[in-house]
Write a protein that holds these residues in place. Structure first.
Motif, PDB file in Angstrom:
ATOM      1  N   VAL A 134       0.949  -1.217  -0.143  1.00 40.06           N
ATOM      2  CA  VAL A 134      -0.023   0.011  -0.040  1.00 40.06           C
ATOM      3  C   VAL A 134       0.933   1.469  -0.077  1.00 40.06           C
ATOM      4  O   VAL A 134       0.734   2.339  -0.663  1.00 40.06           O
ATOM      5  CB  VAL A 134      -0.844   0.036   1.490  1.00 40.06           C
ATOM      6  N   ARG A 135       1.799   1.162   0.767  1.00 41.04           N
ATOM      7  CA  ARG A 135       2.594   2.253   1.019  1.00 41.04           C
ATOM      8  C   ARG A 135       3.565   2.565  -0.527  1.00 41.04           C
ATOM      9  O   ARG A 135       3.752   3.827  -0.780  1.00 41.04           O
ATOM     10  CB  ARG A 135       3.826   2.232   1.896  1.00 41.04           C
ATOM     11  N   GLN A 136       4.109   1.513  -1.202  1.00 41.90           N
ATOM     12  CA  GLN A 136       4.775   1.699  -2.365  1.00 41.90           C
ATOM     13  C   GLN A 136       3.510   2.043  -3.472  1.00 41.90           C
ATOM     14  O   GLN A 136       4.090   2.945  -4.420  1.00 41.90           O
ATOM     15  CB  GLN A 136       4.999   0.491  -2.824  1.00 41.90           C
ATOM     16  N   ASP A 137       2.576   1.762  -3.489  1.00 39.72           N
ATOM     17  CA  ASP A 137       1.417   2.214  -4.298  1.00 39.72           C
ATOM     18  C   ASP A 137       1.180   3.666  -4.300  1.00 39.72           C
ATOM     19  O   ASP A 137       0.779   4.474  -5.150  1.00 39.72           O
ATOM     20  CB  ASP A 137       0.088   1.313  -4.147  1.00 39.72           C
ATOM     21  N   THR A 138       1.091   3.905  -2.917  1.00 41.96           N
ATOM     22  CA  THR A 138       0.773   5.534  -2.630  1.00 41.96           C
ATOM     23  C   THR A 138       2.008   6.333  -2.914  1.00 41.96           C
ATOM     24  O   THR A 138       1.758   7.458  -3.703  1.00 41.96           O
ATOM     25  CB  THR A 138       0.693   5.602  -0.963  1.00 41.96           C
ATOM     26  N   ILE A 139       3.280   6.026  -3.057  1.00 40.71           N
ATOM     27  CA  ILE A 139       4.305   6.609  -3.522  1.00 40.71           C
ATOM     28  C   ILE A 139       4.176   6.792  -4.777  1.00 40.71           C
ATOM     29  O   ILE A 139       4.625   7.851  -5.766  1.00 40.71           O
ATOM     30  CB  ILE A 139       5.716   5.954  -2.919  1.00 40.71           C
ATOM     31  N   ARG A 140       3.849   5.521  -5.644  1.00 40.67           N
ATOM     32  CA  ARG A 140       3.839   5.373  -7.163  1.00 40.67           C
ATOM     33  C   ARG A 140       2.683   6.882  -7.490  1.00 40.67           C
ATOM     34  O   ARG A 140       3.147   7.348  -8.346  1.00 40.67           O
ATOM     35  CB  ARG A 140       3.405   4.321  -7.510  1.00 40.67           C
ATOM     36  N   LYS A 141       1.700   6.636  -7.038  1.00 39.20           N
ATOM     37  CA  LYS A 141       0.558   7.550  -7.297  1.00 39.20           C
ATOM     38  C   LYS A 141       1.193   9.001  -7.056  1.00 39.20           C
ATOM     39  O   LYS A 141       0.569   9.779  -8.043  1.00 39.20           O
ATOM     40  CB  LYS A 141      -0.762   7.195  -6.511  1.00 39.20           C
TER      41      LYS A 141
END
Length: 192
Positions: A134-141
């Protein structure tokens, strides 16, 4: 953290612990055999405190601080130490509470704690991996959003010179025609 996110996080933890406690309650009869007397739920919760500590220390501190920062050797050493401490402490608590039968030794109580410790460790690793995803997805977004903002800003800087060139060409055309509209256009351009 938003209120909705806090509610879902709290609900998530309640669900996880309800499922884990249910599993422990279901297998406790098998784990040590018959006991002398009943076991209160408060004693069971107290006996599970080392596993709760293992869950949160591993999933919320060890994994983010060492595993995801490519410090794998330190992570493995600290995890091994944590497991030894939790298993020994859980065995001590279970033995102290009189959970094994009266003829069981402390060593037997400790060895019976290895399975549940690994169960909690695996569930903690799953939760930790989910949180990291979830953290990596947030950073990517966030990076995509920043990229789009940069592109939009770049396009805006390109539009302004074209606009100015078109206005200046229009004014040149009005000057060549010696139009009375040239003065109002120049005043409007200066106002902009």
């Amino acid at each position: 953290m938003s209120r909705v996110k806090r509610k879902y996080t709290t609900l998530f933890h309640i669900c996880i612990w309800s499922i884990l406690f249910l599993c422990i309650f279901l297998i406790r009869q098998w784990n040590h055999g018959p006991r002398e007397g009943g076991l209160a739920n408060s004693e069971m919760v107290f006996a599970l405190l080392p596993y709760i500590a293992l869950f949160y220390v591993h999933g919320y501190w060890l994994m983010p601080a060492y595993l995801y920062r490519q410090k794998k050797h330190t992570y493995i050493l600290m995890l091994a130490g944590l497991l030894v401490v939790v298993i020994a402490l859980a065995g001590f608590v279970w033995h102290l509470e009189g959970l094994p039968s009266s003829d069981a030794s402390y060593l037997r109580s400790v060895t019976k704690r290895i399975g549940p410790a690994f169960l909690f460790l695996l569930i903690s690793a799953g939760v930790g991996n989910f949180r990291e995803g979830v953290r990596q997805d947030t950073i990517r977004k966030e990076k995509e959003t920043e990229h789009l903002r940069t592109e939009l800003s770049f396009l805006r800087t390109q539009v302004n010179p074209h606009f100015m060139l078109n206005v200046l060409n229009s004014m040149v055309l009005l000057a060549r025609k010696k139009s009375d509209l040239l003065e109002p256009v120049l005043l409007e351009l200066s106002r902009l």
